[in-house]
Scaffold this motif. Structure first.
Motif, PDB file in Angstrom:
ATOM      1  N   PHE A  92      -7.128  -1.485  -1.048  1.00  0.00           N
ATOM      2  CA  PHE A  92      -6.736  -0.683  -2.211  1.00  0.00           C
ATOM      3  C   PHE A  92      -5.227  -0.749  -2.331  1.00  0.00           C
ATOM      4  N   PHE A  93      -4.723  -0.726  -3.537  1.00  0.00           N
ATOM      5  CA  PHE A  93      -3.275  -0.623  -3.712  1.00  0.00           C
ATOM      6  C   PHE A  93      -2.998   0.373  -4.814  1.00  0.00           C
ATOM      7  N   ARG A  94      -2.227   1.393  -4.487  1.00  0.00           N
ATOM      8  CA  ARG A  94      -1.878   2.412  -5.469  1.00  0.00           C
ATOM      9  C   ARG A  94      -0.477   2.119  -5.960  1.00  0.00           C
ATOM     10  N   GLY A  95      -0.361   1.793  -7.230  1.00  0.00           N
ATOM     11  CA  GLY A  95       0.962   1.509  -7.787  1.00  0.00           C
ATOM     12  C   GLY A  95       0.852   1.118  -9.245  1.00  0.00           C
ATOM     13  N   GLU A 148      -2.042   3.453 -12.521  1.00  0.00           N
ATOM     14  CA  GLU A 148      -1.473   3.418 -11.159  1.00  0.00           C
ATOM     15  C   GLU A 148      -2.326   2.676 -10.147  1.00  0.00           C
ATOM     16  N   THR A 149      -3.316   1.926 -10.619  1.00  0.00           N
ATOM     17  CA  THR A 149      -4.107   1.092  -9.705  1.00  0.00           C
ATOM     18  C   THR A 149      -4.438  -0.217 -10.430  1.00  0.00           C
ATOM     19  N   THR A 150      -3.470  -0.719 -11.165  1.00  0.00           N
ATOM     20  CA  THR A 150      -3.753  -1.826 -12.083  1.00  0.00           C
ATOM     21  C   THR A 150      -4.182  -3.101 -11.352  1.00  0.00           C
ATOM     22  N   ALA A 151      -3.505  -3.430 -10.258  1.00  0.00           N
ATOM     23  CA  ALA A 151      -3.876  -4.660  -9.536  1.00  0.00           C
ATOM     24  C   ALA A 151      -5.277  -4.526  -8.949  1.00  0.00           C
ATOM     25  N   TYR A 152      -5.578  -3.346  -8.410  1.00  0.00           N
ATOM     26  CA  TYR A 152      -6.914  -3.107  -7.847  1.00  0.00           C
ATOM     27  C   TYR A 152      -7.974  -3.227  -8.951  1.00  0.00           C
ATOM     28  N   CYS A 153      -7.726  -2.585 -10.106  1.00  0.00           N
ATOM     29  CA  CYS A 153      -8.679  -2.680 -11.219  1.00  0.00           C
ATOM     30  C   CYS A 153      -8.880  -4.146 -11.621  1.00  0.00           C
ATOM     31  N   ALA A 154      -7.790  -4.893 -11.715  1.00  0.00           N
ATOM     32  CA  ALA A 154      -7.887  -6.306 -12.107  1.00  0.00           C
ATOM     33  C   ALA A 154      -8.718  -7.085 -11.093  1.00  0.00           C
ATOM     34  N   SER A 155      -8.513  -6.781  -9.806  1.00  0.00           N
ATOM     35  CA  SER A 155      -9.237  -7.528  -8.771  1.00  0.00           C
ATOM     36  C   SER A 155     -10.734  -7.248  -8.845  1.00  0.00           C
ATOM     37  N   ARG A 190      -9.529   8.141   1.277  1.00  0.00           N
ATOM     38  CA  ARG A 190      -8.745   9.298   1.724  1.00  0.00           C
ATOM     39  C   ARG A 190      -7.248   8.976   1.678  1.00  0.00           C
ATOM     40  N   ALA A 191      -6.894   7.796   2.162  1.00  0.00           N
ATOM     41  CA  ALA A 191      -5.475   7.412   2.153  1.00  0.00           C
ATOM     42  C   ALA A 191      -5.010   7.120   0.724  1.00  0.00           C
ATOM     43  N   GLY A 192      -5.841   6.406  -0.023  1.00  0.00           N
ATOM     44  CA  GLY A 192      -5.442   5.930  -1.355  1.00  0.00           C
ATOM     45  C   GLY A 192      -5.281   7.037  -2.373  1.00  0.00           C
ATOM     46  N   PHE A 193      -6.104   8.107  -2.239  1.00  0.00           N
ATOM     47  CA  PHE A 193      -6.073   9.166  -3.245  1.00  0.00           C
ATOM     48  C   PHE A 193      -5.407  10.441  -2.735  1.00  0.00           C
ATOM     49  N   ALA A 194      -4.750  10.364  -1.578  1.00  0.00           N
ATOM     50  CA  ALA A 194      -4.063  11.551  -1.055  1.00  0.00           C
ATOM     51  C   ALA A 194      -3.136  12.106  -2.133  1.00  0.00           C
ATOM     52  N   GLY A 196       0.022  13.966  -2.955  1.00  0.00           N
ATOM     53  CA  GLY A 196       1.271  14.371  -2.316  1.00  0.00           C
ATOM     54  C   GLY A 196       1.164  14.330  -0.801  1.00  0.00           C
ATOM     55  N   GLY A 197       0.411  13.359  -0.291  1.00  0.00           N
ATOM     56  CA  GLY A 197       0.238  13.210   1.153  1.00  0.00           C
ATOM     57  C   GLY A 197      -0.934  14.013   1.716  1.00  0.00           C
ATOM     58  N   ASP A 198      -1.567  14.840   0.893  1.00  0.00           N
ATOM     59  CA  ASP A 198      -2.646  15.708   1.365  1.00  0.00           C
ATOM     60  C   ASP A 198      -4.001  15.055   1.050  1.00  0.00           C
ATOM     61  N   GLU A 199      -4.667  14.546   2.086  1.00  0.00           N
ATOM     62  CA  GLU A 199      -5.935  13.832   1.875  1.00  0.00           C
ATOM     63  C   GLU A 199      -7.046  14.767   1.407  1.00  0.00           C
ATOM     64  N   GLU A 200      -7.113  15.984   1.985  1.00  0.00           N
ATOM     65  CA  GLU A 200      -8.173  16.932   1.587  1.00  0.00           C
ATOM     66  C   GLU A 200      -8.048  17.289   0.109  1.00  0.00           C
ATOM     67  N   GLU A 201      -6.807  17.548  -0.314  1.00  0.00           N
ATOM     68  CA  GLU A 201      -6.577  17.894  -1.722  1.00  0.00           C
ATOM     69  C   GLU A 201      -6.914  16.693  -2.608  1.00  0.00           C
ATOM     70  N   GLY A 202      -6.578  15.508  -2.147  1.00  0.00           N
ATOM     71  CA  GLY A 202      -6.918  14.297  -2.907  1.00  0.00           C
ATOM     72  C   GLY A 202      -8.417  14.161  -3.088  1.00  0.00           C
ATOM     73  N   MET A 203      -9.173  14.388  -2.034  1.00  0.00           N
ATOM     74  CA  MET A 203     -10.635  14.292  -2.128  1.00  0.00           C
ATOM     75  C   MET A 203     -11.204  15.390  -3.030  1.00  0.00           C
ATOM     76  N   ARG A 204     -10.611  16.593  -2.947  1.00  0.00           N
ATOM     77  CA  ARG A 204     -11.077  17.688  -3.815  1.00  0.00           C
ATOM     78  C   ARG A 204     -10.864  17.323  -5.289  1.00  0.00           C
ATOM     79  N   LEU A 205      -9.692  16.776  -5.599  1.00  0.00           N
ATOM     80  CA  LEU A 205      -9.404  16.392  -6.985  1.00  0.00           C
ATOM     81  C   LEU A 205     -10.351  15.281  -7.450  1.00  0.00           C
ATOM     82  N   GLN A 206     -10.649  14.343  -6.558  1.00  0.00           N
ATOM     83  CA  GLN A 206     -11.586  13.275  -6.929  1.00  0.00           C
ATOM     84  C   GLN A 206     -12.966  13.858  -7.213  1.00  0.00           C
ATOM     85  N   ARG A 207     -13.437  14.763  -6.340  1.00  0.00           N
ATOM     86  CA  ARG A 207     -14.765  15.374  -6.564  1.00  0.00           C
ATOM     87  C   ARG A 207     -14.796  16.068  -7.919  1.00  0.00           C
ATOM     88  N   GLU A 208     -13.736  16.812  -8.233  1.00  0.00           N
ATOM     89  CA  GLU A 208     -13.658  17.556  -9.499  1.00  0.00           C
ATOM     90  C   GLU A 208     -13.698  16.626 -10.705  1.00  0.00           C
TER      91      GLU A 208
END
Ligand SMILES: NC(=O)c1ccc[n+]([C@@H]2O[C@H](COP(=O)([O-])OP(=O)(O)OC[C@H]3O[C@@H](n4cnc5c(N)ncnc54)[C@H](O)[C@@H]3O)[C@@H](O)[C@H]2O)c1
Length: 256
Positions: A92-95, A148-155, A190-194, A196-208
């Protein structure tokens, strides 16, 4: 036991979705070649299967031609053939576009797309002989566009396109399908969607953000992968099966 006597190579099987696929194939009677980038990472993952002669090591960095050839050669040496190839390895690449330099672009394309081309090419004679099949792990990101994940989407879009073209080129001998998971709880997600560095919050936002207010599990992803690889899917060819709780079928914003 849908896969008794079937030989399977799973790329990127040292953790996450690939490891879940390997476990599920082994539980249904298959012999499984476990791929990972290095001898060491595969040896660590293989500890889980100690005493199980149906699990064999197939190391190789599949973002390189040499690694693809090595992984397939190890599977063929162990099994004498191959029935099923699961092209799962990926990064995954976030950018944003501005943040994606040539190094990042090449790394994503090599791990996610080049791996599918060259593992498939190396496995082709064996898969043809077996009248086998291929499942490519693409992504919901190959269908929907995300910032913010354009290369990943393209791949992942490229993996879907490769899936369709390969399905036509290899017919009638080999079925080729793809799975398009939404977010699945793994180290990558977990790493890719953290947030602000918070993996739990990242996962919560994804679930929502999902219509079903939850994300996928590796077991669900393995179950869908095994379905596509099984005789139950014998007349399914060239598809990219969404497994994303409905996230690609519409806009789920409420009017209330
Ligand atoms: N987790 C998600 O939300 C999600 C969603 C959709 C699609 N996917 C796709 O599913 C696949 C697996 O993802 P995951 O979440 O399990 O990731 P992960 O990072 O948890 O595991 C990926 C595995 O692939 C291996 N790998 C990566 N590059 C490799 C290479 N060059 N050579 C050999 N092995 C390599 C890693 O070592 C690891 O074992 C990827 O293709 C990913 O893009 C993941």
């Amino acid at each position: 036991m849908r896969f008794t006597d079937k030989s399977v190579l799973v790329t990127g099987a040292t953790r996450g979705i690939g490891a879940a696929c390997a476990r599920a194939f082994l539980a249904e009677g298959a012999r499984v070649a476990i791929n990972g980038r290095t001898d060491t990472s595969v040896a660590v993952a293989m500890a889980e299967y100690e005493g199980n002669a149906n699990a064999v090591a197939a190391p190789g960095d599949v973002s390189t031609l040499e690694g693809c050839n090595a992984a397939v050669a190890a599977a063929l040496a162990a099994f004498g053939g191959l029935d099923i190839l699961i092209n799962n390895a990926g990064v995954f690449f976030r950018g944003t576009v501005e943040e994606t330099d040539e190094t990042a672009w090449d790394a994503v394309m090599n791990a996610n797309v080049k791996s599918v081309q060259f593992c498939t090419r190396a496995a082709l004679p064996a898969l043809r002989a077996a009248k086998g099949n291929i499942v490519n792990i693409a992504s919901e990101s190959g269908i929907n566009g995300y910032p913010e994940t354009t290369a990943y989407c393209a791949s992942k879009g490229a993996v879907l396109s490769l899936t369709r073209a390969m399905a036509m080129e290899f017919a009638p001998d080999i079925r080729v399908n793809a799975l398009c998971p939404g977010v699945v709880e793994t180290d990558m997600a977990r790493a890719g969607f953290a947030a602000g560095g918070d993996e739990e919050e990242g996962m919560r936002l994804q679930r929502e953000s999902y219509p079903l207010k939850r994300i996928g599990t590796v077991e669900q992803t393995a179950a869908a992968t095994l379905f596509l690889a099984s005789a139950d899917a014998d007349f399914i060819n060239g598809v990219g099966l969404p497994m994303e709780g409905g996230a690609t079928v519409g806009n789920w914003r409420s009017l209330s």
